[in-house]
Structures are given as C-alpha cells and as structure tokens.
Scaffold this motif. Structure first.
Motif, PDB file in Angstrom:
ATOM      1  N   CYS A 190      83.491  48.134  40.498  1.00  0.00           N
ATOM      2  CA  CYS A 190      84.348  48.503  41.629  1.00  0.00           C
ATOM      3  C   CYS A 190      84.877  47.303  42.397  1.00  0.00           C
ATOM      4  O   CYS A 190      85.692  47.469  43.319  1.00  0.00           O
ATOM      5  CB  CYS A 190      83.598  49.428  42.579  1.00  0.00           C
ATOM      6  N   GLY A 191      84.414  46.091  42.090  1.00  0.00           N
ATOM      7  CA  GLY A 191      84.896  44.901  42.775  1.00  0.00           C
ATOM      8  C   GLY A 191      84.326  44.702  44.160  1.00  0.00           C
ATOM      9  O   GLY A 191      84.870  43.934  44.956  1.00  0.00           O
ATOM     10  N   CYS A 192      83.225  45.375  44.485  1.00  0.00           N
ATOM     11  CA  CYS A 192      82.628  45.258  45.819  1.00  0.00           C
ATOM     12  C   CYS A 192      82.022  43.872  45.999  1.00  0.00           C
ATOM     13  O   CYS A 192      81.417  43.311  45.079  1.00  0.00           O
ATOM     14  CB  CYS A 192      81.570  46.339  46.001  1.00  0.00           C
ATOM     15  N   ASP A 193      82.203  43.291  47.198  1.00  0.00           N
ATOM     16  CA  ASP A 193      81.652  41.977  47.509  1.00  0.00           C
ATOM     17  C   ASP A 193      80.163  42.116  47.796  1.00  0.00           C
ATOM     18  O   ASP A 193      79.753  42.826  48.714  1.00  0.00           O
ATOM     19  CB  ASP A 193      82.376  41.380  48.717  1.00  0.00           C
ATOM     20  N   LEU A 194      79.339  41.443  47.007  1.00  0.00           N
ATOM     21  CA  LEU A 194      77.886  41.536  47.149  1.00  0.00           C
ATOM     22  C   LEU A 194      77.301  40.390  47.953  1.00  0.00           C
ATOM     23  O   LEU A 194      76.085  40.327  48.127  1.00  0.00           O
ATOM     24  CB  LEU A 194      77.221  41.549  45.762  1.00  0.00           C
ATOM     25  N   GLY A 195      78.106  39.501  48.440  1.00  0.00           N
ATOM     26  CA  GLY A 195      77.608  38.304  49.091  1.00  0.00           C
ATOM     27  C   GLY A 195      77.544  38.363  50.593  1.00  0.00           C
ATOM     28  O   GLY A 195      77.298  37.351  51.227  1.00  0.00           O
ATOM     29  N   ASP A 196      77.780  39.538  51.204  1.00  0.00           N
ATOM     30  CA  ASP A 196      77.750  39.653  52.659  1.00  0.00           C
ATOM     31  C   ASP A 196      76.366  40.117  53.085  1.00  0.00           C
ATOM     32  O   ASP A 196      76.021  41.294  52.941  1.00  0.00           O
ATOM     33  CB  ASP A 196      78.800  40.649  53.131  1.00  0.00           C
ATOM     34  N   PRO A 197      75.515  39.239  53.611  1.00  0.00           N
ATOM     35  CA  PRO A 197      74.140  39.618  53.933  1.00  0.00           C
ATOM     36  C   PRO A 197      73.938  40.050  55.379  1.00  0.00           C
ATOM     37  O   PRO A 197      72.820  40.048  55.866  1.00  0.00           O
ATOM     38  CB  PRO A 197      73.382  38.324  53.652  1.00  0.00           C
ATOM     39  N   THR A 198      75.002  40.391  56.102  1.00  0.00           N
ATOM     40  CA  THR A 198      74.856  40.655  57.546  1.00  0.00           C
ATOM     41  C   THR A 198      73.975  41.861  57.820  1.00  0.00           C
ATOM     42  O   THR A 198      73.221  41.878  58.791  1.00  0.00           O
ATOM     43  CB  THR A 198      76.241  40.873  58.164  1.00  0.00           C
ATOM     44  N   ALA A 199      74.047  42.912  56.970  1.00  0.00           N
ATOM     45  CA  ALA A 199      73.292  44.138  57.230  1.00  0.00           C
ATOM     46  C   ALA A 199      71.951  44.169  56.515  1.00  0.00           C
ATOM     47  O   ALA A 199      71.239  45.157  56.596  1.00  0.00           O
ATOM     48  CB  ALA A 199      74.114  45.354  56.816  1.00  0.00           C
ATOM     49  N   ASP A 200      71.596  43.079  55.811  1.00  0.00           N
ATOM     50  CA  ASP A 200      70.397  43.099  54.987  1.00  0.00           C
ATOM     51  C   ASP A 200      69.313  42.163  55.488  1.00  0.00           C
ATOM     52  O   ASP A 200      68.359  41.896  54.770  1.00  0.00           O
ATOM     53  CB  ASP A 200      70.750  42.702  53.541  1.00  0.00           C
ATOM     54  N   VAL A 201      69.433  41.642  56.706  1.00  0.00           N
ATOM     55  CA  VAL A 201      68.464  40.688  57.225  1.00  0.00           C
ATOM     56  C   VAL A 201      67.194  41.428  57.634  1.00  0.00           C
ATOM     57  O   VAL A 201      67.249  42.454  58.309  1.00  0.00           O
ATOM     58  CB  VAL A 201      69.045  39.912  58.422  1.00  0.00           C
ATOM     59  N   VAL A 202      66.050  40.916  57.183  1.00  0.00           N
ATOM     60  CA  VAL A 202      64.746  41.482  57.537  1.00  0.00           C
ATOM     61  C   VAL A 202      64.008  40.449  58.373  1.00  0.00           C
ATOM     62  O   VAL A 202      64.043  39.250  58.078  1.00  0.00           O
ATOM     63  CB  VAL A 202      63.942  41.823  56.265  1.00  0.00           C
ATOM     64  N   GLY A 203      63.347  40.913  59.414  1.00  0.00           N
ATOM     65  CA  GLY A 203      62.637  40.002  60.299  1.00  0.00           C
ATOM     66  C   GLY A 203      61.522  39.254  59.582  1.00  0.00           C
ATOM     67  O   GLY A 203      60.810  39.815  58.751  1.00  0.00           O
ATOM     68  N   ARG A 204      61.362  37.981  59.915  1.00  0.00           N
ATOM     69  CA  ARG A 204      60.327  37.172  59.271  1.00  0.00           C
ATOM     70  C   ARG A 204      58.922  37.520  59.740  1.00  0.00           C
ATOM     71  O   ARG A 204      57.941  37.077  59.139  1.00  0.00           O
ATOM     72  CB  ARG A 204      60.601  35.682  59.515  1.00  0.00           C
ATOM     73  N   SER A 205      58.806  38.282  60.812  1.00  0.00           N
ATOM     74  CA  SER A 205      57.485  38.704  61.279  1.00  0.00           C
ATOM     75  C   SER A 205      57.082  40.074  60.750  1.00  0.00           C
ATOM     76  O   SER A 205      55.994  40.559  61.046  1.00  0.00           O
ATOM     77  CB  SER A 205      57.468  38.738  62.815  1.00  0.00           C
ATOM     78  N   THR A 206      57.950  40.707  59.958  1.00  0.00           N
ATOM     79  CA  THR A 206      57.650  42.040  59.431  1.00  0.00           C
ATOM     80  C   THR A 206      56.673  41.942  58.268  1.00  0.00           C
ATOM     81  O   THR A 206      56.629  40.933  57.551  1.00  0.00           O
ATOM     82  CB  THR A 206      58.934  42.739  58.964  1.00  0.00           C
ATOM     83  N   PRO A 207      55.874  42.987  58.041  1.00  0.00           N
ATOM     84  CA  PRO A 207      54.941  42.958  56.896  1.00  0.00           C
ATOM     85  C   PRO A 207      55.637  42.843  55.553  1.00  0.00           C
ATOM     86  O   PRO A 207      55.070  42.281  54.618  1.00  0.00           O
ATOM     87  CB  PRO A 207      54.190  44.287  57.031  1.00  0.00           C
TER      88      PRO A 207
END
Length: 532
Positions: A190-207
């Motif tokens: 589909c040509g979707c851009d997979l390189g945008d990590p804005t919505a995929d950030v996980v906190g470094r203090s999370t388990p």
C-alpha cells in the motif's frame, strides 16, 4: 567449491537470516535455493526456517562449514538459540547431528543437547524503524537484530519504540521468517510510510521496556546460562519466602501486553500466567517484575542454591512376591538404607506384599523383626478400609490388595458410585432452586441457559451435560431451559401483558410483539396459548 566473490562483514546483534540475505545479494544469487545449489547443498526440507535457527539441522551445519563461519559463531553470534537454551528443558539430540556437535562441548556456553530442541519463535520477524533508519545511514542497508525476535520483546531496547512486524494500514506481513527479508521503510503493497515513530514511543520506565532490556542482557551475557528448572525453582522460593503471588505481580506489572507476542497485534488480554519450563516470557516477566537484572539473578542463584522442582516419587505396587523381591533388591542396590521402619513407612506396598507372602525371605534381608508384628483379620481390614483414620485406612487397603483384591475393587467402585450419586443430588437441588427463582423474576423473561446453570453450581459446561445424562430421566429432563420452553414462556408473558390491557392480538401480532420469528411451529404455540 567455488571461491567466494564477496564475503560481507557480520554486524553486531545481526540475525543469521539477515547476514545470509546480504551474502546472497553480494554474490548475485537471487534466492536461498540458488545459494544452496551454488554451495552444492541438498534441497531444503519442508518447513525449514531460513531467517533463524529454530532446530539445528544438517543444512545449518553444512552452511556453517561451506561459508567458513564456524558453527559456534553461527549459534552464539547470529541466532537466538543461546537465549532459548537458557530456559528450555534438556532433550536428547538426534544421531544425525551427533558427530557434528561432538567437538563443540568446550566452545558453547551450554550443552549441544539444547540445539536439537525446537524453539517456539514467532513466524513474523520484528524490526525497529529507528534502527533501520540508522543502518541505512551508516552501512547503507538495514539489518534484522536478534534481540528484536525474542518472545516477550515488544519494544526496541535502545530506542523504546514499538517493534513493527505488520503494516499498520493493510496488515501485510513485512518480514516472513522463512523467506529472504530486505527491510524497507515503505510498505510494498500500500506504500504506507513505516518510519514515523511518533505514536509508538513506550516509556523507558515501563515494565515492557525493562523486559526488552532484560532479555537483551540474557542473550548477550558472557555468563553460562542457567537451567529453566533452576531459575523457576529460585523464583518460586523467592515468592514463597516473600509471601508474593507470582501471577498477581506479573499481571499487575505487565497487564494486557504480557502474552501479545503470541498474537498478531500488539494488543490483547492475558487471562492467566504461570511459571513453565517452556514459558520463557513468563519467566523473564516474573524476574523483571520482582526487580531482578540478569547479573543479579545469576548472583542470587549462586548464593541461594535453590531447590529445583522435586521429582515425583514413583509409587511401587508389586503384583506378586517375586516382583516385590526385585523391587526391594533394586532399592538396596540403588544406595538406599532400608530397615523395617523405613520400608513400612516409605514403601508400604512392598512391605505388606512380602510380609503376607514371603516373610522368611524378608527377615533374611532386613534381619530379625524385633517389633511385634500383628496382622489383623480380613474382616477387620474390610471395616478399617473405609472407616479408620488415614494411615490405618491406607494400610488396610494395601493389605486387602494382596489378601482380597476382588472385594476391595467392588467396594471402591460402589463407594465411588455412592459418593457420585450424593453429589449429583446436591447439585440438582441447587440448580432447581436457582431455576425456580429465575422463573419467578418480574419483567420480560430471559432464558435459563446452560451457562447460567453451570455458573450457579460452579461446574464446566461438559460436566453439566454429563450430570444431566446421569439423571434417571436422561436428556429428556434437562437442568436448563430449552429453546422451545423459553419461547413458550415469552409468548405467555406477552399474551398476559396485552390481555391485562384489554388488547386482542392475532397469532402473527403476538409473535411480532414477543420479538420471535413467524414460523408455523411458533404460530401453533401462539394459538395454543391464545385458545387453550
């Protein structure tokens, strides 16, 4: 064999399939089948995993030899096998690769027996968009990392970004585990851009992030891996001594994302967790939830000497005196110290079998019996087998097993049937009371279903159906409400509601008001209610 036109350099934390893909591209081979043909290797067997070593096969051994990588480097530096070896149970190796593994005893941090055991790795490989972007800038081609393929790993241990394995737009598999994988930051469908990590950030203090770091440390640690039973035994003892519920602390720390590595998406709900020898994500999750790091775990195990999960003692029940003599001699030759007291308390079946059938031979083995030995009559044992205390009851049943086995079998069967009948009567009484209270409720009727009946008494559905089959009248008198009786009850309730208001309805109107389908059978039911 032909000389290699070009041998690419191995990158740190690179997956073996990623290295082979770059090797194929550098030598213009085109496919993994062309690689095997070019190296004069046999054809690929069905289901062979190309991107990682799931089970060590002769093909992997031949690839390591022909490419001059070395089997130890292939396993320790390019695969996830060292991680799996930390937690998998020991299995027998196949004779086909026994000779090839014989010279690796001193080179690998674990026994080669682990290499033949299958690893339950995911079928869809994961990668981090930020790592792929960095590889593209530094080395010109993105590579797949071993640490991203570990079960229980959902995020990148460096960038705290959620790992990608499917296109978020069209759900296309981006990196199948059995084929060549060339990572692209654009979906090929589909040509979707997979390189945008804005919505995929996980906190470094999370388990979830701490679990990824813990597993990365396990994979790359220079310390010798521990057996799964040893680690599980230490965790159990730690939780028991600290009065910690292992399942509760894991679910509280990791929640719904705990078992999502088994699913196609990142979401999902884990209903139960447990420590299991093959449950590596569970084991790692418990360690992280309890605050351990990889090095602190090794130090704690080395200092605590935990009790490994005990093996179940084999219950010996010899059928004859000759078999009892063989079992006793096997216990003596096995190093166990036996006397009259130990034999009676730990191996009562052997003791009573020899006392009743071959007492003279038993005295030759154990010496003179100083304690007075009294054998009660059969009539007394029959009564004690069901009405005495626990220890006396066990001894009486053991003696009856050799003195009157027919009577004992019939008595146990009738006793079991009697207990089952009493339990069935109690369950039926509870269900009938709940059914009567359910029918007496005001408002529109609701069906008293199988699930409702099972919930009342705390049974599973299949056990409720078996209970209904054991009733005297059989399946014709179910403990739950059938569909026909439920519809009849709805029609009566609807007819009474409109009759109290003085409204006259036809059969079709009554069915429509009751929200039931207009079928000939239901019309006959409605007519029977309106004109009894």
């Amino acid at each position: 064999m032909r000389p290699f036109p070009q041998m690419p350099e191995r990158y740190p934390d690179e997956l073996v399939g990623s290295f082979l893909t770059r090797f194929i591209d550098a030598n213009a081979l085109g496919s993994k089948y062309a690689l095997l043909k070019w190296l004069d290797l046999p054809s690929i067997s069905y289901g062979w995993q190309f991107m990682d070593i799931s089970v060590l096969t002769p093909i992997w051994i031949s690839l390591a030899e022909r490419l001059e990588i070395g089997l130890s480097d292939l396993i320790c530096e390019l695969s996830t096998k060292p991680y799996w070896a930390c937690f998998q149970a020991k299995r027998r190796r196949a004779p086909s690769v026994e000779s090839a593994l014989g010279n690796l005893e001193g080179k690998l941090p674990f026994s080669p027996d682990f290499l033949r055991s299958p690893s339950h790795t995911r079928l869809e490989l994961q990668f981090c968009a930020q790592c792929a972007r960095q590889d593209l800038r530094s080395i010109g081609v993105p590579s797949l990392r071993r640490s991203h393929q570990l079960p229980g790993t959902f995020v990148c241990h460096e960038h705290a970004l959620q790992l990608i394995h499917r296109c978020p737009n069209c759900a296309t598999v981006l990196a199948p585990r059995s084929d060549l994988v060339r990572i692209s930051l654009t979906c090929p469908v589909c040509g979707c851009d997979l390189g945008d990590p804005t919505a995929d950030v996980v906190g470094r203090s999370t388990p979830i992030f701490r679990l990824a770091v813990f597993e990365h440390d396990c994979l790359h640690s220079a310390e010798a891996p521990r057996q799964a039973s040893e680690v599980a035994g230490f965790v159990r003892n730690f939780c028991r001594e600290s009065n910690i519920n292992m399942n509760a602390v894991t679910m509280e720390a990791f929640g719904s994302a705990f078992n999502s590595w088994r699913r196609e998406s990142f979401g999902g709900t884990a209903h139960a967790t447990r420590i299991d020898l093959q449950g590596m994500p569970t084991l790692c999750a418990c360690l992280v939830a309890l605050g351990f790091t990889h090095h602190s775990l090794h130090a704690a195990i080395a200092n605590s000497a935990p009790t490994v999960e005990p093996t179940t003692r084999r219950v010996i029940r010899p059928k004859s005196a000759s078999e009892a003599r063989k079992e006793l001699l096997a216990l003596v030759t096995g190093g166990q110290k036996l006397n009259w007291c130990i034999l009676r308390t730990r191996h009562s079946s052997i003791y009573w079998c020899l006392v009743l059938n071959d007492f003279a031979w038993l005295e030759k083995q154990l010496g003179f019996c100083r304690v007075g030995l009294t054998i009660p009559p059969v009539r007394q044992d029959r009564r004690a087998a069901f009405y005495a205390k626990k220890q006396k009851q066990s001894d009486a049943r053991t003696r009856l097993l050799y003195r009157d086995p027919g009577w004992l079998a019939e008595a146990l069967k009738s006793s079991s049937n009697e207990r089952l009948a009493n339990r069935d009567d109690h369950l039926v009484c509870l269900i009938q009371k709940a059914k009567a209270n359910w029918f007496a409720r005001s408002g529109r009727p609701e069906r008293f279903s199988q699930e409702r009946a099972a919930e009342v008494v705390g049974l599973k559905l299949h056990r409720l159906r078996l209970l209904n089959q054991r009733l005297p009248l059989g399946p014709e008198s179910p403990l739950w409400e059938s569909s026909t009786h439920y519809r009849l009850r709805v029609l009566r309730w609807t007819f009474e509601r409109f009759s109290n208001c003085g409204t006259l309805l036809s059969s079709s109107q009554l069915l429509r008001e009751a929200n039931l389908r207009n079928t000939p059978d239901l019309r006959s039911l409605a007519a029977r209610i309106m004109h009894p």
